[in-house]
Write an enzyme that holds these catalytic residues in place. Structure first.
Site, PDB file in Angstrom:
ATOM      1  N   ASP A 134       0.782  -1.235   0.000  1.00  0.00           N
ATOM      2  CA  ASP A 134       0.000   0.000   0.000  1.00  0.00           C
ATOM      3  C   ASP A 134       0.821   1.295   0.000  1.00  0.00           C
ATOM      4  O   ASP A 134       0.583   2.176  -0.822  1.00  0.00           O
ATOM      5  CB  ASP A 134      -0.983   0.004   1.197  1.00  0.00           C
ATOM      6  CG  ASP A 134      -1.910   1.200   1.206  1.00  0.00           C
ATOM      7  OD1 ASP A 134      -2.347   1.611   0.122  1.00  0.00           O
ATOM      8  OD2 ASP A 134      -2.213   1.712   2.294  1.00  0.00           O
ATOM      9  N   CYS A 252     -15.538   3.146   2.800  1.00  0.00           N
ATOM     10  CA  CYS A 252     -16.775   2.863   2.058  1.00  0.00           C
ATOM     11  C   CYS A 252     -16.521   1.675   1.140  1.00  0.00           C
ATOM     12  O   CYS A 252     -15.477   1.590   0.496  1.00  0.00           O
ATOM     13  CB  CYS A 252     -17.155   4.088   1.240  1.00  0.00           C
ATOM     14  SG  CYS A 252     -18.495   3.816   0.064  1.00  0.00           S
TER      15      CYS A 252
HETATM   16  C1  B12 Z   1      -4.660   6.928  -3.218  1.00  0.00           C
HETATM   17  C2  B12 Z   1      -5.412   5.657  -2.905  1.00  0.00           C
HETATM   18  C3  B12 Z   1      -6.769   5.773  -2.610  1.00  0.00           C
HETATM   19  C4  B12 Z   1      -7.547   7.062  -2.845  1.00  0.00           C
HETATM   20  C5  B12 Z   1      -7.848   7.181  -4.363  1.00  0.00           C
HETATM   21  C6  B12 Z   1      -8.504   5.929  -4.949  1.00  0.00           C
HETATM   22  C7  B12 Z   1      -8.290   5.726  -6.434  1.00  0.00           C
HETATM   23  N1  B12 Z   1      -9.199   5.006  -7.032  1.00  0.00           N
HETATM   24  O1  B12 Z   1      -7.324   6.166  -7.006  1.00  0.00           O
HETATM   25  C8  B12 Z   1      -8.782   6.844  -1.931  1.00  0.00           C
HETATM   26  C9  B12 Z   1      -8.476   7.411  -0.540  1.00  0.00           C
HETATM   27  C10 B12 Z   1     -10.098   7.461  -2.437  1.00  0.00           C
HETATM   28  C11 B12 Z   1      -8.814   5.321  -1.849  1.00  0.00           C
HETATM   29  C12 B12 Z   1      -9.955   4.601  -1.567  1.00  0.00           C
HETATM   30  C13 B12 Z   1      -9.988   3.213  -1.497  1.00  0.00           C
HETATM   31  N2  B12 Z   1      -8.929   2.379  -1.513  1.00  0.00           N
HETATM   32 CO1  B12 Z   1      -7.128   2.963  -1.925  1.00  0.00          CO
HETATM   33  N3  B12 Z   1      -5.355   3.324  -2.482  1.00  0.00           N
HETATM   34  C14 B12 Z   1      -4.750   4.401  -2.888  1.00  0.00           C
HETATM   35  C15 B12 Z   1      -3.294   4.113  -3.278  1.00  0.00           C
HETATM   36  C16 B12 Z   1      -2.382   4.535  -2.128  1.00  0.00           C
HETATM   37  C17 B12 Z   1      -2.847   4.755  -4.600  1.00  0.00           C
HETATM   38  C18 B12 Z   1      -3.845   4.572  -5.751  1.00  0.00           C
HETATM   39  C19 B12 Z   1      -3.541   5.437  -6.933  1.00  0.00           C
HETATM   40  O2  B12 Z   1      -2.421   5.530  -7.379  1.00  0.00           O
HETATM   41  N4  B12 Z   1      -4.596   6.104  -7.442  1.00  0.00           N
HETATM   42  C20 B12 Z   1      -4.509   6.923  -8.632  1.00  0.00           C
HETATM   43  C21 B12 Z   1      -5.157   6.144  -9.791  1.00  0.00           C
HETATM   44  C22 B12 Z   1      -5.141   6.980 -11.072  1.00  0.00           C
HETATM   45  O3  B12 Z   1      -4.339   5.022  -9.976  1.00  0.00           O
HETATM   46  P1  B12 Z   1      -4.857   3.513  -9.965  1.00  0.00           P
HETATM   47  O4  B12 Z   1      -6.202   3.408  -9.367  1.00  0.00           O
HETATM   48  O5  B12 Z   1      -3.788   2.681  -9.413  1.00  0.00           O
HETATM   49  O6  B12 Z   1      -5.058   3.182 -11.522  1.00  0.00           O
HETATM   50  C23 B12 Z   1      -4.277   3.803 -12.532  1.00  0.00           C
HETATM   51  C24 B12 Z   1      -2.938   3.194 -12.723  1.00  0.00           C
HETATM   52  O7  B12 Z   1      -3.123   1.824 -12.694  1.00  0.00           O
HETATM   53  C25 B12 Z   1      -2.528   3.765 -14.081  1.00  0.00           C
HETATM   54  N5  B12 Z   1      -2.046   2.746 -15.000  1.00  0.00           N
HETATM   55  C26 B12 Z   1      -2.669   2.363 -16.092  1.00  0.00           C
HETATM   56  N6  B12 Z   1      -1.966   1.431 -16.704  1.00  0.00           N
HETATM   57  C27 B12 Z   1      -0.890   1.207 -15.978  1.00  0.00           C
HETATM   58  C28 B12 Z   1       0.099   0.284 -16.163  1.00  0.00           C
HETATM   59  C29 B12 Z   1       1.127   0.230 -15.242  1.00  0.00           C
HETATM   60  C30 B12 Z   1       2.132  -0.812 -15.397  1.00  0.00           C
HETATM   61  C31 B12 Z   1       1.171   1.154 -14.158  1.00  0.00           C
HETATM   62  C32 B12 Z   1       2.304   1.163 -13.238  1.00  0.00           C
HETATM   63  C33 B12 Z   1       0.116   2.041 -13.974  1.00  0.00           C
HETATM   64  C34 B12 Z   1      -0.898   2.047 -14.916  1.00  0.00           C
HETATM   65  O8  B12 Z   1      -3.738   4.224 -14.661  1.00  0.00           O
HETATM   66  C35 B12 Z   1      -4.807   3.626 -13.912  1.00  0.00           C
HETATM   67  C36 B12 Z   1      -6.113   4.261 -14.246  1.00  0.00           C
HETATM   68  O9  B12 Z   1      -5.981   5.685 -14.263  1.00  0.00           O
HETATM   69  C37 B12 Z   1      -3.335   2.534  -3.444  1.00  0.00           C
HETATM   70  C38 B12 Z   1      -2.041   1.812  -3.069  1.00  0.00           C
HETATM   71  C39 B12 Z   1      -0.998   1.923  -4.167  1.00  0.00           C
HETATM   72  N7  B12 Z   1       0.227   2.109  -3.767  1.00  0.00           N
HETATM   73  O10 B12 Z   1      -1.306   1.827  -5.363  1.00  0.00           O
HETATM   74  C40 B12 Z   1      -4.502   2.128  -2.514  1.00  0.00           C
HETATM   75  C41 B12 Z   1      -5.440   0.986  -2.996  1.00  0.00           C
HETATM   76  C42 B12 Z   1      -5.742   1.245  -4.450  1.00  0.00           C
HETATM   77  N8  B12 Z   1      -6.652   1.169  -2.206  1.00  0.00           N
HETATM   78  C43 B12 Z   1      -7.218   0.085  -1.871  1.00  0.00           C
HETATM   79  C44 B12 Z   1      -8.468   0.002  -1.200  1.00  0.00           C
HETATM   80  C45 B12 Z   1      -8.842  -1.329  -0.583  1.00  0.00           C
HETATM   81  C46 B12 Z   1      -9.314   1.119  -1.130  1.00  0.00           C
HETATM   82  C47 B12 Z   1     -10.773   1.146  -0.665  1.00  0.00           C
HETATM   83  C48 B12 Z   1     -11.600  -0.075  -1.078  1.00  0.00           C
HETATM   84  C49 B12 Z   1     -10.808   1.346   0.870  1.00  0.00           C
HETATM   85  C50 B12 Z   1     -12.209   1.491   1.462  1.00  0.00           C
HETATM   86  N9  B12 Z   1     -13.004   0.442   1.535  1.00  0.00           N
HETATM   87  O11 B12 Z   1     -12.584   2.561   1.907  1.00  0.00           O
HETATM   88  C51 B12 Z   1     -11.276   2.447  -1.371  1.00  0.00           C
HETATM   89  C52 B12 Z   1     -11.820   2.128  -2.783  1.00  0.00           C
HETATM   90  C53 B12 Z   1     -12.211   3.338  -3.581  1.00  0.00           C
HETATM   91  C54 B12 Z   1     -12.098   3.058  -5.090  1.00  0.00           C
HETATM   92  N10 B12 Z   1     -13.206   2.753  -5.734  1.00  0.00           N
HETATM   93  O12 B12 Z   1     -10.978   3.120  -5.615  1.00  0.00           O
HETATM   94  C55 B12 Z   1      -6.459  -1.120  -2.375  1.00  0.00           C
HETATM   95  C56 B12 Z   1      -7.185  -1.688  -3.593  1.00  0.00           C
HETATM   96  C57 B12 Z   1      -7.086  -3.184  -3.740  1.00  0.00           C
HETATM   97  C58 B12 Z   1      -7.764  -3.645  -5.004  1.00  0.00           C
HETATM   98  N11 B12 Z   1      -8.183  -4.886  -5.017  1.00  0.00           N
HETATM   99  O13 B12 Z   1      -7.915  -2.894  -5.952  1.00  0.00           O
HETATM  100  C59 B12 Z   1      -5.045  -0.511  -2.683  1.00  0.00           C
HETATM  101  C60 B12 Z   1      -4.303  -1.144  -3.849  1.00  0.00           C
HETATM  102  C61 B12 Z   1      -4.223  -0.644  -1.384  1.00  0.00           C
HETATM  103  C62 B12 Z   1      -3.736  -2.073  -1.166  1.00  0.00           C
HETATM  104  N12 B12 Z   1      -2.423  -2.265  -1.133  1.00  0.00           N
HETATM  105  O14 B12 Z   1      -4.463  -3.011  -1.042  1.00  0.00           O
HETATM  106  N13 B12 Z   1      -7.599   4.795  -2.134  1.00  0.00           N
HETATM  107  S1  SF4 Z   2     -18.889   4.007  -3.717  1.00  0.00           S
HETATM  108 FE1  SF4 Z   2     -18.131   6.042  -4.218  1.00  0.00          FE
HETATM  109  S2  SF4 Z   2     -17.690   6.935  -2.233  1.00  0.00           S
HETATM  110 FE2  SF4 Z   2     -17.784   4.721  -1.914  1.00  0.00          FE
HETATM  111  S3  SF4 Z   2     -15.646   3.985  -2.173  1.00  0.00           S
HETATM  112 FE3  SF4 Z   2     -16.683   3.802  -4.165  1.00  0.00          FE
HETATM  113  S4  SF4 Z   2     -16.118   5.727  -5.207  1.00  0.00           S
HETATM  114 FE4  SF4 Z   2     -15.744   6.075  -3.013  1.00  0.00          FE
END
Ligand code: B12
Ligand code: SF4
Ligand code: SF4
Length: 383
Positions: A134, A252
């Protein structure tokens, strides 16, 4: 030295990881992340801006990285645990992941062992690998998609066919060159990280989000996300989002729970997790009445403790205001005079939302602090 991928996989599965997948480090990722940051969707998580280069390139994190070993840990509780359903319960709701001893600590124990496996089977030293769960500068979902562990859903979660949404992700970046695993389906080759790859026409998660935090498939606007507002935000929760928070006390799971891919998921083995399902039994009053001592005792060794007592009380006030918790008016009125201005502001909001302004009279009678009164003035605007 050629690395025996299947021998490593078998050993890591035996350590308690439920998914073990291999991706090859290659160039050209991260555009999606940059666009997300440019749109301001990260809210005040500015540490993400500072690490964007590293997140796009594992070679900047582990010099000479050739492979990413993506690991998944299933945290779905058994049905009998009754933890974290979003419907039909008067109890405040916790995100399921939170109902464990802090997973950063328990999964790290598995990662330490995983490193030793690499040393033993691949002949490397501690300088040849790094692991994270994470908190590292690694785009975990992107690499998981690359490794074929699952696909990125329209809810932006990494969804596994075996475990649904309910996986923690962790990884080992290493200089060892492993053959990459296949993508999740042959059709996914070259499109692995496309959001919604196996979603078809389904839009359940987009439609169900209580605060409309998913502006596009696969993209979360953290500023509107209940998870961000109740966990990461340390200050005032925007008033326009409070009603949508409903009875979500911490995190959530709505966009996870509605996903049909969960129908195949089985409860996790919990080798690398320690359940704290007892937390789901806390009533709203239990939470509102927490003292610093009780908070420290109840949430010891959980991830929840990082939101601190004031953060949890703030969230509980929002839940109280949303759930017509008239039986908690006495404690809300006391919280309207709490030492934390953030708690005070949300307690006043809750009392006002319950239509019980007179309950504030007692709390405000003793106020001498001009700043606090000014803050009340803002909160006393129509709800
Ligand atoms: C910041 C963060 C949040 C933020 C932003 C969420 C978001 N969707 O980005 C907040 C606080 C809102 C959040 C909420 C939650 N999170 Co969070 N979060 C993170 C964190 C630290 C970074 C995610 C990130 O970079 N977000 C920015 C977006 C743009 O990036 P991304 O979602 O990873 O997807 C992009 C990249 O993959 C990139 N991409 C595309 N192609 C490629 C290819 C390669 C090779 C690479 C490198 C990247 C890449 O583009 C994608 C799309 O834009 C990660 C841990 C980590 N180090 O990654 C945990 C993580 C994503 N969270 C996690 C969890 C469990 C949650 C929650 C379920 C917690 C909860 N129940 O309240 C919620 C779910 C909300 C949701 N629907 O996403 C888990 C998800 C596990 C899974 N099975 O997906 C993670 C992975 C933590 C973990 N180690 O388990 N989170
Ligand atoms: S349902 Fe909406 S508010 Fe809840 S974790 Fe997913 S994106 Fe966030
Ligand atoms: S709920 Fe539907 S659209 Fe959302 S991630 Fe699951 S399958 Fe995809």
């Amino acid at each position: 030295m050629a690395a025996d991928r299947e021998a490593v996989r078998a050993r890591l599965l035996a350590l308690g990881f439920d998914e073990v997948r291999f991706a090859e480090v290659g160039p050209g990722f991260g555009a999606g992340l940059r666009a997300w940051l440019d749109a301001g969707y990260q809210a005040d998580m500015h540490w993400m801006d500072r690490t964007v280069e590293k997140r796009a390139d594992p070679g900047l994190v582990q010099p000479g990285a050739r492979s990413v070993i993506m690991l998944g840990v299933n945290y779905l509780p058994p049905k009998t645990a009754g933890a974290g359903s979003s419907t039909g319960t008067p109890r405040p709701l916790w995100a399921r992941y939170a109902l464990h001893a802090d997973y950063h600590d328990t999964i790290k124990e598995g990662l330490v062992q995983a490193g030793r496996v690499l040393e033993e089977l691949c002949g490397v030293t501690r300088a040849d690998y790094r692991y994270y769960v994470d908190t590292g500068p690694v785009s975990e979902r992107g690499w998981a998609a690359r490794s074929g562990l699952g696909f990125i859903g329209k809810n932006s979660m990494m969804i596994s066919r075996r475990h649904g949404n309910w996986l923690f992700l962790a990884e080992v970046l290493t200089t060892v060159a492993f053959a990459a695993d296949e993508p999740v389906t042959p059709a996914a080759a070259g499109r692995e990280t496309e959001p919604g790859l196996l979603c078809g026409k389904c839009t359940r998660c987009l439609d169900a989000c209580p605060t409309q935090a998913l502006p596009r498939p696969g993209v979360v606007d953290a500023r509107r996300c209940i998870s961000y507002q109740t966990i990461e935000n340390k200050g005032i929760i925007p008033r326009e989002l409070r009603a949508g928070i409903g009875n979500h006390l911490y995190g959530c799971d709505v966009c996870l729970e509605v996903c049909p891919w969960n129908r195949f998921a089985q409860a996790g083995r919990r080798v690398l997790l320690a359940a704290r399902y007892d937390l789901a039994d806390l009533t709203l009053r239990d939470v509102l009445e927490l003292t610093p001592e009780r908070f420290a005792e109840v949430f010891r060794k959980t991830a929840i403790k990082r939101v601190k007592l004031a953060g949890l009380l703030r969230n509980a006030c929002v839940v109280a205001g949303n759930t017509a918790a008239h039986d908690c008016l006495d404690v809300l009125a006391r919280l309207a005079a709490h030492t934390s201005p953030v708690v005070r502001a949300h307690a006043v909001w809750a009392v006002r939302r319950l239509g019980a302004d007179e309950a504030l009279a007692t709390a405000r009678a003793g106020e001498t602090d001009a700043l606090v009164l000014a803050e009340y003035a803002a909160e006393l605007a129509p709800v």
